[in-house]
Design a protein around this motif. Structure first.
Motif, PDB file in Angstrom:
ATOM      1  N   ALA A 164      -7.993  -4.739 -10.172  1.00 14.36           N
ATOM      2  CA  ALA A 164      -7.906  -6.191 -10.321  1.00 14.36           C
ATOM      3  C   ALA A 164      -8.208  -6.864  -8.988  1.00 14.36           C
ATOM      4  O   ALA A 164      -8.213  -6.221  -7.937  1.00 14.36           O
ATOM      5  CB  ALA A 164      -6.502  -6.593 -10.779  1.00 14.36           C
ATOM      6  N   ILE A 165      -8.447  -8.156  -9.051  1.00 19.18           N
ATOM      7  CA  ILE A 165      -8.369  -9.005  -7.853  1.00 19.18           C
ATOM      8  C   ILE A 165      -7.505 -10.211  -8.213  1.00 19.18           C
ATOM      9  O   ILE A 165      -7.424 -10.601  -9.389  1.00 19.18           O
ATOM     10  CB  ILE A 165      -9.742  -9.459  -7.324  1.00 19.18           C
ATOM     11  N   MET A 166      -6.859 -10.782  -7.215  1.00 20.83           N
ATOM     12  CA  MET A 166      -5.992 -11.922  -7.460  1.00 20.83           C
ATOM     13  C   MET A 166      -6.741 -13.244  -7.346  1.00 20.83           C
ATOM     14  O   MET A 166      -6.364 -14.243  -7.954  1.00 20.83           O
ATOM     15  CB  MET A 166      -4.822 -11.909  -6.475  1.00 20.83           C
ATOM     16  N   ASN A 167      -7.794 -13.264  -6.532  1.00 17.49           N
ATOM     17  CA  ASN A 167      -8.591 -14.478  -6.342  1.00 17.49           C
ATOM     18  C   ASN A 167      -9.917 -14.071  -5.708  1.00 17.49           C
ATOM     19  O   ASN A 167     -10.133 -12.899  -5.386  1.00 17.49           O
ATOM     20  CB  ASN A 167      -7.854 -15.491  -5.458  1.00 17.49           C
ATOM     21  N   GLY A 172      -6.450 -10.640  -2.619  1.00 16.18           N
ATOM     22  CA  GLY A 172      -5.068 -10.241  -2.818  1.00 16.18           C
ATOM     23  C   GLY A 172      -4.363 -10.101  -1.482  1.00 16.18           C
ATOM     24  O   GLY A 172      -4.999  -9.973  -0.435  1.00 16.18           O
ATOM     25  N   SER A 173      -3.040 -10.137  -1.525  1.00 18.42           N
ATOM     26  CA  SER A 173      -2.267 -10.053  -0.286  1.00 18.42           C
ATOM     27  C   SER A 173      -1.741  -8.654  -0.011  1.00 18.42           C
ATOM     28  O   SER A 173      -1.248  -8.381   1.084  1.00 18.42           O
ATOM     29  CB  SER A 173      -1.085 -11.030  -0.332  1.00 18.42           C
ATOM     30  N   ASP A 174      -1.856  -7.752  -0.992  1.00 16.33           N
ATOM     31  CA  ASP A 174      -1.333  -6.390  -0.865  1.00 16.33           C
ATOM     32  C   ASP A 174      -2.280  -5.446  -1.586  1.00 16.33           C
ATOM     33  O   ASP A 174      -2.685  -5.712  -2.724  1.00 16.33           O
ATOM     34  CB  ASP A 174       0.067  -6.315  -1.474  1.00 16.33           C
ATOM     35  N   PHE A 175      -2.629  -4.312  -0.953  1.00 13.97           N
ATOM     36  CA  PHE A 175      -3.593  -3.399  -1.572  1.00 13.97           C
ATOM     37  C   PHE A 175      -3.105  -2.881  -2.918  1.00 13.97           C
ATOM     38  O   PHE A 175      -3.898  -2.513  -3.782  1.00 13.97           O
ATOM     39  CB  PHE A 175      -3.940  -2.234  -0.640  1.00 13.97           C
ATOM     40  N   PHE A 183      -3.599  -4.039 -17.155  1.00 10.14           N
ATOM     41  CA  PHE A 183      -4.042  -5.030 -18.140  1.00 10.14           C
ATOM     42  C   PHE A 183      -4.645  -6.281 -17.504  1.00 10.14           C
ATOM     43  O   PHE A 183      -4.293  -7.412 -17.839  1.00 10.14           O
ATOM     44  CB  PHE A 183      -2.876  -5.407 -19.066  1.00 10.14           C
ATOM     45  N   PHE A 184      -5.588  -6.057 -16.602  1.00 10.38           N
ATOM     46  CA  PHE A 184      -6.256  -7.171 -15.922  1.00 10.38           C
ATOM     47  C   PHE A 184      -6.932  -8.106 -16.919  1.00 10.38           C
ATOM     48  O   PHE A 184      -6.961  -9.333 -16.739  1.00 10.38           O
ATOM     49  CB  PHE A 184      -7.271  -6.609 -14.930  1.00 10.38           C
ATOM     50  N   LEU A 185      -7.465  -7.549 -18.009  1.00 14.52           N
ATOM     51  CA  LEU A 185      -8.138  -8.380 -19.012  1.00 14.52           C
ATOM     52  C   LEU A 185      -7.164  -9.285 -19.765  1.00 14.52           C
ATOM     53  O   LEU A 185      -7.602 -10.242 -20.425  1.00 14.52           O
ATOM     54  CB  LEU A 185      -8.888  -7.507 -20.020  1.00 14.52           C
ATOM     55  N   ASN A 186      -5.882  -8.990 -19.697  1.00 10.01           N
ATOM     56  CA  ASN A 186      -4.900  -9.802 -20.414  1.00 10.01           C
ATOM     57  C   ASN A 186      -4.286 -10.902 -19.549  1.00 10.01           C
ATOM     58  O   ASN A 186      -3.428 -11.644 -20.019  1.00 10.01           O
ATOM     59  CB  ASN A 186      -3.776  -8.917 -20.965  1.00 10.01           C
ATOM     60  N   THR A 187      -4.715 -10.994 -18.293  1.00 11.81           N
ATOM     61  CA  THR A 187      -4.230 -12.083 -17.449  1.00 11.81           C
ATOM     62  C   THR A 187      -5.042 -13.345 -17.751  1.00 11.81           C
ATOM     63  O   THR A 187      -6.011 -13.310 -18.511  1.00 11.81           O
ATOM     64  CB  THR A 187      -4.355 -11.715 -15.962  1.00 11.81           C
TER      65      THR A 187
END
Length: 368
Positions: A164-167, A172-175, A183-187
């Motif tokens: 995933a990536i957060m933005n 992201g702030s943490d590896f 479940f990245f697709l469900n975010t």
């Protein structure tokens, strides 16, 4: 330990006719990996190859796979990401969370145990600090290669991460976020350019059929491509190929294959599938080699072969009846009496064994 997200930016791919090929979750299966490269028609030094994490662990050829990939990186346009399974190399290099490391590597096929076996040492019979020190002395190049891998790759057109990536700014702030988010697709995130991830087997996103093909969500611009290689009995190794605005896929698996000798076209059906993450059931009855179960997730009761029961749960089961045509090639997952669970075009379904060439039946997995 530095927990920031390490990002590597890739140069423009300006070779004529070159493709950007991405593969994830190889899990130490060198033979399948080489088959998939052949299936893609991969051209070393012409195509760009991106391996999106989990190179090793769980498969049978971890060290051989790692060394093969290291040579590819030296001689071609090949880029690798760190997956959560690859992180065991950092555990060894930095003697980090050693009790956790021991529990992981002794419970599955592991790169670290392959290295240990070659040295005649075992985490069961020696201090873990001393164990890691011997591994570092013998395998420093291999361990360092994995430990130095970035967490995100950014090409001019796409973003690659293991999970995933957060933005799209700092990713992201943490590896741990980019390596393990499920479940990245469900975010509810969406992105301005395609984000390609592995980590979560794509079959976990389906509820009607079990399908291992890569999934694309155009509204959110996310590709999820992990075909469940090694971790699913019927999983496969997927590749996604980008070239001049077109996207194609390729896949291979380790299942035996056979030919359809009689066409079968089931009528109207309402298929369902039990995924690993919704596997909880209650048992209502049992007869012969079948068990009547109730799934709260599906809100229904149904009979399943006992081969799909594990620790009181059901997973990787579907009632889908597969249409087949004479002459087609299909993969055979399991034989249950007069029924065969097969895979066709990455989808699982059932067909009568009478429809298949069973002359090699001794090579099929059979439900007891």
């Amino acid at each position: 330990m530095n927990r920031s997200v390490i990002v590597r930016r890739l140069p423009v791919l300006d070779r004529p006719d070159a493709r950007e090929i991405v593969i994830s979750d190889i899990h130490g299966t060198l033979s399948l990996y080489r088959r998939l490269l052949a299936e893609c028609g991969y051209r070393h030094r012409t195509d760009r190859l991106i391996l999106a994490g989990d190179l090793v662990e769980k498969g049978p050829e971890n060290l051989a796979l790692l060394r093969y990939v290291m040579e590819q990186v030296k001689t071609g346009d090949v880029w690798c990401l760190m997956g959560n399974c690859d992180f065991t190399a950092k555990n060894v290099l930095f003697s980090y969370r050693l009790s956790f490391l021991k529990s992981v590597i002794t419970s599955r096929r592991s790169l670290i145990m392959e290295m240990a076996d070659s040295l005649g040492i075992s985490p069961e019979t020696m201090d873990m600090d001393a164990f890691c020190q011997q591994l570092r002395q013998a395998y420093l190049p291999e361990l360092s290669f994995l430990a130095d891998l970035p967490h995100v790759l950014v090409s001019p057109e796409r973003i690659y991460a293991h999970a995933a990536i957060m933005n799209e700014t700092d990713f992201g702030s943490d590896f741990r976020e980019v390596m393990t988010t499920p479940f990245f697709l469900n975010t509810d995130q969406s992105f301005s350019r395609p984000v390609i991830v592995g980590h979560m087997p794509v079959s976990e996103y389906r509820s009607r059929t079990i399908d291992f093909q890569p999934v694309f969500d155009p509204a959110r611009n996310i590709w999820s491509i992990d075909g469940g290689n090694v971790v699913k009995r019927s999983g496969q190794l997927n590749a996604l190929l980008f070239q001049e605005g077109t996207v194609t896929t390729a896949s291979v698996d380790a299942l035996p294959r056979t030919t359809v000798i009689q066409s079968c076209r089931p009528g109207v059906q309402i298929p369902f599938a039990m995924s690993w993450n919704h596997r909880e059931i209650t048992i209502e009855d049992h007869a012969g080699s079948q068990t009547l179960v109730h799934s709260l997730w599906l809100r229904r009761s149904f009979w399943v072969p006992d081969a799909f029961l594990e620790s009181g749960n059901v997973s990787e089961y579907t009632n889908y009846r597969m249409p087949v045509e004479q002459g087609e090639q299909v993969s055979v997952v399991l034989i249950c009496q007069d029924q065969a669970l097969i895979k066709k075009h990455s989808v699982l379904g059932w067909v009568e064994t009478a429809c298949l060439d069973m002359t090699g039946s001794g090579s099929w997995d059979t439900a007891s």
